[in-house]
Scaffold this active site. Structure first.
Site, PDB file in Angstrom:
ATOM      1  N   LYS A  34      14.215   9.945  34.117  1.00 57.99           N
ATOM      2  CA  LYS A  34      13.533  10.679  35.198  1.00 57.99           C
ATOM      3  C   LYS A  34      12.392   9.840  35.746  1.00 57.99           C
ATOM      4  O   LYS A  34      11.885   8.927  35.077  1.00 57.99           O
ATOM      5  CB  LYS A  34      13.002  12.038  34.721  1.00 57.99           C
ATOM      6  CG  LYS A  34      12.028  12.009  33.524  1.00 57.99           C
ATOM      7  CD  LYS A  34      10.569  11.807  33.872  1.00 57.99           C
ATOM      8  CE  LYS A  34       9.647  11.951  32.667  1.00 57.99           C
ATOM      9  NZ  LYS A  34       8.295  11.415  32.873  1.00 57.99           N
ATOM     10  N   PRO A  68      14.119   2.459  28.947  1.00 61.19           N
ATOM     11  CA  PRO A  68      13.060   1.813  28.165  1.00 61.19           C
ATOM     12  C   PRO A  68      12.113   2.831  27.523  1.00 61.19           C
ATOM     13  O   PRO A  68      11.843   3.878  28.119  1.00 61.19           O
ATOM     14  CB  PRO A  68      12.323   0.962  29.206  1.00 61.19           C
ATOM     15  CG  PRO A  68      12.666   1.560  30.526  1.00 61.19           C
ATOM     16  CD  PRO A  68      14.033   2.161  30.389  1.00 61.19           C
ATOM     17  N   VAL A  69      11.644   2.522  26.308  1.00 62.04           N
ATOM     18  CA  VAL A  69      10.724   3.433  25.618  1.00 62.04           C
ATOM     19  C   VAL A  69       9.304   3.243  26.154  1.00 62.04           C
ATOM     20  O   VAL A  69       8.995   2.205  26.748  1.00 62.04           O
ATOM     21  CB  VAL A  69      10.752   3.225  24.079  1.00 62.04           C
ATOM     22  CG1 VAL A  69      12.140   3.503  23.536  1.00 62.04           C
ATOM     23  CG2 VAL A  69      10.298   1.827  23.704  1.00 62.04           C
ATOM     24  N   GLY A  80       7.454   6.204  30.540  1.00 57.78           N
ATOM     25  CA  GLY A  80       7.272   7.356  31.432  1.00 57.78           C
ATOM     26  C   GLY A  80       8.572   7.787  32.082  1.00 57.78           C
ATOM     27  O   GLY A  80       8.570   8.556  33.047  1.00 57.78           O
ATOM     28  N   GLY A  99      11.124   9.245  30.304  1.00 60.32           N
ATOM     29  CA  GLY A  99      11.662  10.421  29.598  1.00 60.32           C
ATOM     30  C   GLY A  99      12.870  10.156  28.725  1.00 60.32           C
ATOM     31  O   GLY A  99      13.614  11.090  28.407  1.00 60.32           O
ATOM     32  N   GLY A 100      13.084   8.913  28.291  1.00 58.91           N
ATOM     33  CA  GLY A 100      14.297   8.587  27.532  1.00 58.91           C
ATOM     34  C   GLY A 100      14.455   9.413  26.261  1.00 58.91           C
ATOM     35  O   GLY A 100      15.521   9.987  26.021  1.00 58.91           O
ATOM     36  N   GLY A 101      13.418   9.489  25.462  1.00 56.21           N
ATOM     37  CA  GLY A 101      13.498  10.243  24.200  1.00 56.21           C
ATOM     38  C   GLY A 101      13.769  11.715  24.459  1.00 56.21           C
ATOM     39  O   GLY A 101      14.569  12.352  23.758  1.00 56.21           O
ATOM     40  N   ASP A 144       8.928  17.235  27.992  1.00 55.48           N
ATOM     41  CA  ASP A 144       9.869  16.910  29.069  1.00 55.48           C
ATOM     42  C   ASP A 144      11.310  17.290  28.742  1.00 55.48           C
ATOM     43  O   ASP A 144      12.203  17.105  29.571  1.00 55.48           O
ATOM     44  CB  ASP A 144       9.851  15.391  29.348  1.00 55.48           C
ATOM     45  CG  ASP A 144       8.565  14.938  30.006  1.00 55.48           C
ATOM     46  OD1 ASP A 144       7.869  15.790  30.598  1.00 55.48           O
ATOM     47  OD2 ASP A 144       8.255  13.746  29.921  1.00 55.48           O
TER      48      ASP A 144
HETATM   49  O1  C5P Z   1       5.071  16.887  24.241  1.00 52.84           O
HETATM   50  P1  C5P Z   1       5.166  15.408  24.106  1.00 52.84           P
HETATM   51  O2  C5P Z   1       5.560  14.972  22.731  1.00 52.84           O
HETATM   52  O3  C5P Z   1       5.969  14.800  25.177  1.00 52.84           O
HETATM   53  O4  C5P Z   1       3.672  14.870  24.322  1.00 52.84           O
HETATM   54  C1  C5P Z   1       3.153  13.696  23.786  1.00 52.84           C
HETATM   55  C2  C5P Z   1       1.632  13.777  23.761  1.00 52.84           C
HETATM   56  O5  C5P Z   1       1.142  13.790  25.117  1.00 52.84           O
HETATM   57  C3  C5P Z   1       1.089  15.048  23.160  1.00 52.84           C
HETATM   58  O6  C5P Z   1       0.904  14.910  21.775  1.00 52.84           O
HETATM   59  C4  C5P Z   1      -0.233  15.238  23.884  1.00 52.84           C
HETATM   60  O7  C5P Z   1      -1.234  14.437  23.280  1.00 52.84           O
HETATM   61  C5  C5P Z   1       0.038  14.666  25.269  1.00 52.84           C
HETATM   62  N1  C5P Z   1       0.389  15.729  26.252  1.00 52.84           N
HETATM   63  C6  C5P Z   1      -0.613  16.540  26.753  1.00 52.84           C
HETATM   64  N2  C5P Z   1      -0.301  17.510  27.652  1.00 52.84           N
HETATM   65  C7  C5P Z   1       0.974  17.670  28.092  1.00 52.84           C
HETATM   66  C8  C5P Z   1       2.006  16.835  27.598  1.00 52.84           C
HETATM   67  C9  C5P Z   1       1.680  15.868  26.674  1.00 52.84           C
HETATM   68  O8  C5P Z   1      -1.780  16.404  26.376  1.00 52.84           O
HETATM   69  N3  C5P Z   1       1.254  18.616  28.984  1.00 52.84           N
END
Ligand code: C5P
Length: 294
Positions: free
Chosen positions: A17, A101-102, A105, A107-109, A143
């Protein structure tokens, strides 16, 4: 997401994405940030193959050597979550071919995790509804929900898990560059918090209207990412990539997610291909020419 059966195995191609818009609306009591973001699916795919097996096991076939094959990998976490939720006693043998790519940004994972929930729900015949899968997806990452229903674009709110699909009347074309170093999402949000509170928060309404009308100039004017400033501060490569992309003949450029991937919105598929070739020949970045997909 694209599914095909190969004998007893289910093979899923699951997309990346790009965030055309990302505004942070404030901090939440749970430590996360309240977001408003517009995401589009693009045709750079990871492939995950699911075969029946006694135990849950994951093999990663490509990508960085450091990509874990244990519970740090969202594929395995998603599989365990579904198995626990549905009391599944059997396993699955899973093979991930990594192309997205990891720490970019893109969204691969999250895309791999969404593919795992949807595919194992079929392979195991657990029959969860879309709503139940969304409930599990939200526990895995912010995501993951976006990828579950294979939408071509959506406005996502809350932590990112509230997905409202939007129609795209035209196919968008992009060049994406990913500097060598990645950034951790958590670190970028922490950096944002250490800076000034923004006085002018943007809304995605103007971008949504521009997307509906399809005019590239107006879409490009509305590209926005609140995380660009902290990401530039953490990575000189992000600043350099954006400067480079903005100096091209593309309609506009921005960073995706928490970086370090940056993209140019191109005027045609042809421009995306030729700009991709030119940037690749400079040898500085990983470069992809991609188009919107579902
Ligand atoms: O949810 P996800 O694992 O993708 O988020 C990774 C990190 O990004 C979270 O641990 C948090 O620190 C930060 N995050 C955030 N607010 C969001 C999404 C992510 O602070 N809406």
């Amino acid at each position: 997401m694209r599914f095909s059966w190969q004998g007893p195995s289910l093979v899923v191609h699951t997309p990346a994405k790009l965030n055309l818009f990302l505004e942070v609306r404030g901090r939440r009591p749970d430590g996360y940030h309240e977001l408003e973001t517009v995401m589009v699916s693009v045709d750079l795919f990871d492939t995950v193959r699911f075969a029946p097996g006694e135990h849950l096991a994951l093999t990663v076939r490509r990508g960085p050597a450091a990509l874990p094959e244990d519970d740090r990998n969202l594929v395995l976490r998603a599989a365990r979550l579904l198995a626990r939720h549905c009391d599944v006693r059997t396993g699955a043998s899973m093979e991930l071919i990594k192309r997205i790519p990891v720490e970019s940004g893109m969204g691969g994972g999250s895309s791999d995790a969404a593919a795992t929930l949807v595919a194992l729900n079929r392979l195991w015949g657990t029959g969860l509804s879309s709503g139940e899968l969304h409930h599990l997806a939200a526990q895995l990452g912010s995501d993951v929900n976006f990828f579950l229903d294979s939408v071509s674009a959506a406005v996502c709110r809350g932590r990112g898990e509230q997905v409202e699909p939007i129609d795209l009347p035209r196919t968008l074309h992009f060049v994406v560059v990913r500097p060598r170093g990645g950034l951790s999402t958590k670190e970028v949000f922490q950096r944002l918090d250490s800076g000034d509170v923004p006085s002018n928060r943007s809304s995605s309404a103007a971008l949504q209207e521009a997307l509906g009308q399809g005019g590239l100039g107006r879409i490009a004017e509305q590209l926005h990412n609140r995380l660009e400033t902290p990401a530039r501060e953490l990575s000189r490569d992000v600043a350099e990539s954006l400067r480079q992309l903005k100096s091209t003949a593309a309609a506009g450029a921005a960073m995706t997610g928490s970086g370090t991937g940056c993209f140019a919105l191109c005027r045609s598929a042809r421009q995306a291909r030729s700009l991709g070739r030119r940037l690749r020949s400079l040898g500085k970045h990983h470069v992809w020419s991609v188009s919107g997909c579902s």
